[in-house]
Scaffold this motif. Structure first.
Motif, short mmCIF file in Angstrom:
data_model
loop_
_atom_site.label_atom_id
_atom_site.label_comp_id
_atom_site.label_asym_id
_atom_site.label_seq_id
_atom_site.Cartn_x
_atom_site.Cartn_y
_atom_site.Cartn_z
N ARG A 4 43.71 34.49 40.85
CA ARG A 4 43.08 35.40 40.04
C ARG A 4 42.10 36.36 41.42
N LYS A 5 42.08 37.43 40.81
CA LYS A 5 41.32 38.49 41.55
C LYS A 5 40.37 39.20 40.59
N THR A 6 39.00 39.07 41.08
CA THR A 6 38.25 40.00 39.87
C THR A 6 38.14 41.53 40.35
N LEU A 7 38.64 42.12 39.27
CA LEU A 7 38.83 43.67 39.79
C LEU A 7 37.61 44.46 39.19
N THR A 8 37.17 45.40 40.11
CA THR A 8 36.05 45.95 40.04
C THR A 8 36.43 47.59 39.91
N ASP A 9 35.46 48.44 39.50
CA ASP A 9 35.84 49.97 39.40
C ASP A 9 35.96 50.41 40.73
#
Length: 162
Positions: free
Chosen positions: A155-160
């Motif tokens: 999993r990778k946490t995505l940001t804006d």
């Protein structure tokens, strides 16, 4: 190191263990980023109730307590003799826990091996488990005990930020 044996939990022992299991599972799911802290305990209860509709009396489930010959409690195992995804001839290790006072002394390996022996005696030839990716100690134990990675989730946490 003293010899370790496993026996079936009593129903009273099951009740005590189950309460701590639900809390620990909720905490693990929050730490992994899977559940919110507000809902985790309820979701952990629901998840375990699905797996254990009859609690201690749920068919095909083994609840084992590891002890030294003098009766010193070392840890617990929860093993399902049938795999939750229907994999033939494969049991599933839902939980293994060594008492905190006995960690780092090789009892995790002995407890795991004792659980494997119980599974063999029930006529099942494989045992599978899940381990959280950040649990390095457990991953090393399983790998050094002959377990191999079958699937892996990432999993990778995505940001804006772009």
């Amino acid at each position: 190191m003293s010899e370790l044996t496993v026996r079936s939990m009593t129903e009273i022992e099951f009740g005590q263990w189950y309460s701590s299991l639900v809390r620990a599972y909720a905490d693990e799911q929050v730490a992994a980023g899977n559940w919110s802290a507000e809902n985790a305990l309820q979701m952990a209860r629901q998840s375990n109730e699905t797996l254990l509709p009859d609690g201690f009396a749920t068919a095909g489930m083994l609840f084992l307590k590891g002890e030294l010959h003098d009766g010193t409690a070392i840890g617990v195992l929860w093993i399902g003799l049938t795999h939750p995804r229907g994999i033939a001839d494969c049991a599933f290790l839902y939980d293994i826990e060594v008492e905190s006072a006995h960690r780092g002394a090789g009892y995790g390996r002995k407890l795991l091996a004792a659980g494997e022996d119980v599974v063999r005696r029930h006529g099942v030839s494989a045992l599978e488990l899940n381990v959280f990716g950040d649990n390095d100690r457990a991953r090393r134990l399983y790998q050094s005990s002959g377990y191999r990675v079958i699937t892996q989730q990432m999993r990778k946490t995505l940001t804006d930020e772009r």
